[in-house]
Design an enzyme around this catalytic site. Structure first.
Site, mmCIF file in Angstrom:
data_model
loop_
_atom_site.group_PDB
_atom_site.id
_atom_site.type_symbol
_atom_site.label_atom_id
_atom_site.label_comp_id
_atom_site.label_asym_id
_atom_site.label_seq_id
_atom_site.Cartn_x
_atom_site.Cartn_y
_atom_site.Cartn_z
ATOM 1 N N HIS A 159 -5.657 -4.390 -1.046
ATOM 2 C CA HIS A 159 -5.856 -3.348 -1.728
ATOM 3 C C HIS A 159 -6.000 -3.553 -3.294
ATOM 4 C CE1 HIS A 159 -4.729 0.560 0.464
ATOM 5 N NE2 HIS A 159 -4.305 -0.341 1.068
ATOM 6 N N SER A 214 0.764 -1.363 0.059
ATOM 7 C CA SER A 214 0.069 0.064 -0.060
ATOM 8 C C SER A 214 0.731 1.310 0.031
ATOM 9 C CB SER A 214 -1.036 0.055 1.259
ATOM 10 O OG SER A 214 -0.296 -0.128 2.507
ATOM 11 N N LYS A 249 -12.321 -1.280 2.175
ATOM 12 C CA LYS A 249 -11.421 -0.326 0.857
ATOM 13 C C LYS A 249 -12.388 -0.321 -0.313
ATOM 14 C CE LYS A 249 -7.105 -0.779 3.065
ATOM 15 N NZ LYS A 249 -6.266 -1.996 3.738
HETATM 16 C C1 LIG Z 1 -5.961 -2.216 5.354
HETATM 17 C C2 LIG Z 1 -5.247 -3.703 5.155
HETATM 18 C C3 LIG Z 1 -5.783 -4.330 6.203
HETATM 19 C C4 LIG Z 1 -6.837 -4.169 7.196
HETATM 20 O O1 LIG Z 1 -8.024 -4.110 6.723
HETATM 21 P P1 LIG Z 1 -9.328 -3.685 7.460
HETATM 22 O O2 LIG Z 1 -10.393 -4.173 7.094
HETATM 23 O O3 LIG Z 1 -9.312 -2.186 7.684
HETATM 24 O O4 LIG Z 1 -9.033 -4.107 9.083
HETATM 25 C C5 LIG Z 1 -5.086 -5.774 6.254
HETATM 26 N N1 LIG Z 1 -4.148 -5.973 5.371
HETATM 27 C C6 LIG Z 1 -3.902 -5.088 4.611
HETATM 28 C C7 LIG Z 1 -2.551 -5.449 3.479
HETATM 29 C C8 LIG Z 1 -4.395 -3.668 4.214
HETATM 30 O O5 LIG Z 1 -3.774 -2.841 3.353
#
Ligand SMILES: *Cc1c(COP(=O)(O)O)cnc(C)c1O
Length: 393
Positions: free
Chosen positions: A210, A182, A241
């Site tokens: 992502h 990310s 997301k």
């Molecule tokens: C954002 C993210 C998470 C966490 O996801 P949430 O649903 O917000 O808890 C987990 N792993 C990765 C790679 C992320 O980018």
């Protein structure tokens, strides 16, 4: 008077403030969208992961309201005790079909999906091979498992192979990687990781937080992007997301999903997603299955932005996705850049150490299908203005 038992916390907080490392959280008073009201100011949004604009989509809102009328709000206990609503099972079936896997299970978040999955796959005296830049929730899942964590160089299958060769061949093993990283927007070399996983007989797990709703046909994720259907043992994803709601998923073979229903601790000991979350996510799957329009617009917007930034002379790093790092170097410059953008009406966050390496500070731009051509033009003009002002271009 400070309480002497917790005086160390006050000292730590003061120290963070002195070093400029204390995180100030901005306050929003609008829904997520192309434009936001942040700290009372209307700004163009390049900070959130609302890739497809689903966080405020009328179809999702309508579905959530309708489901609340039928099912109420919360599940009020864990699913193994209070029973599981047919709504949750329906979402799991639909997500499995969407992703082309045998089965799926939902969690409260992507974070808890990782905390559930890794300790269910490996334990004490086992080994987990983890990309050095993996997300914090993968790292925490690895630590909770009590397996030995062996970090391999970022996106480096040769180093992964070396680490596997050097490690004991006893116990269970697991390979785990983010799908999209990310901070740089680069994609894991999943076909090469799969070859290695096959060669050594090690399960392969990818966290596609992502990539869900972004990569692959109509947002079906990194496995679809590489045409690796049926070959990746565990796909973790988030519904917070691109899906615009909240929740986590794990998708894969029926046995693995059944096992997580028996041994995934956040599934067994924490309540499920709420009714409106689940119903909104079902509507999101409907939307994504009906049309690739939103995903196509996301990529075309990202393309316009990246091309424009390169033409202006900015360094946009190694991105392969709609995440665009605008590389600036020093953290102080990145912070100043972000502050000036905000004053000019563009909300894009500065990212510095320890989230990225020292000297690699950047503005991270999150593109979205919600941006209009005018929005993108305005963003590019503002980046050009601030970039010239601060001597970056
Ligand atoms: C954002 C993210 C998470 C966490 O996801 P949430 O649903 O917000 O808890 C987990 N792993 C990765 C790679 C992320 O980018």
């Amino acid at each position: 008077m400070t309480d002497s038992k917790t005086a160390w916390i006050t000292q730590e907080i003061n120290s963070l403030k002195e070093q400029g490392l204390f995180t100030h959280i901005r306050t929003l008073s609008s829904p997520q969208g192309a434009w936001l009201v942040v700290d009372g100011k209307r700004v163009l949004n390049f900070s959130s992961n609302n890739y497809l604009g689903l966080a405020n989509h009328p179809r999702l809102i309508k579905a959530a309201k309708k489901a609340m009328d039928q099912y109420g709000l919360g599940p009020t206990a864990v699913r193994t005790i209070a029973g599981t609503m047919d709504l949750h099972l329906e979402l799991e079936r639909r997500l499995a079909r969407f992703k082309g896997v045998e089965a799926a299970i939902t969690f409260q978040s992507g974070f808890t999906a990782n905390l559930a999955t890794i300790p269910a796959m490996v334990g004490k005296d086992d080994f987990v091979f983890s990309d050095r830049l993996n997300h914090a929730s993968i790292i925490d899942g690895c630590r909770l498992s009590r397996a030995e964590i062996i970090a391999y160089a970022h996106n480096d299958p040769d180093d992964l192979r070396k680490q596997i060769e050097a490690a004991p061949k006893t116990g269970r093993r697991l390979i785990v990687s983010d799908g999209v990283f990310s901070m740089d927007g680069d994609i894991a070399p999943l076909p090469a990781l799969y070859e290695i996983a096959q060669e050594y007989g090690i399960p392969l797990m990818v966290d596609d937080a992502h990539g869900e709703g972004v990569l692959g046909k109509g947002g079906r994720g990194i496995v679809d992007h590489f045409g690796l259907h049926g070959k990746v043992d565990i796909e973790v994803g988030t519904l917070s997301k691109a899906f615009g709601v909240v929740g986590g998923i794990v998708a894969g073979k029926q046995d693995i999903i059944d096992w997580l229903r028996q041994r995934g601790r956040p599934f067994l000991f924490s309540s499920a997603m709420t009714v409106p979350d689940v119903a909104a996510c079902l509507a999101a799957v409907d939307l994504l299955e009906e049309s690739t329009e939103l995903v196509d617009r996301l990529w075309s917007n990202a393309d316009t932005f990246k091309t424009g930034m390169k033409e202006l002379g900015f360094n946009t790093g190694q991105t392969q996705t709609p995440i665009v790092p605008v590389m600036l170097g020093e953290a102080t410059l990145a912070q100043q850049f972000s502050r000036r953008l905000f004053e000019e009406g563009v909300f894009a966050m500065a990212i510095g150490f320890p989230t990225v390496a020292r000297g690699m500070a950047r503005i991270r731009v999150m593109n979205s299908a919600t941006h209009s051509k005018d929005d993108l033009d305005l963003a590019l003009q503002t980046f050009a203005k601030v970039g010239r002002e601060l001597g970056v271009i």
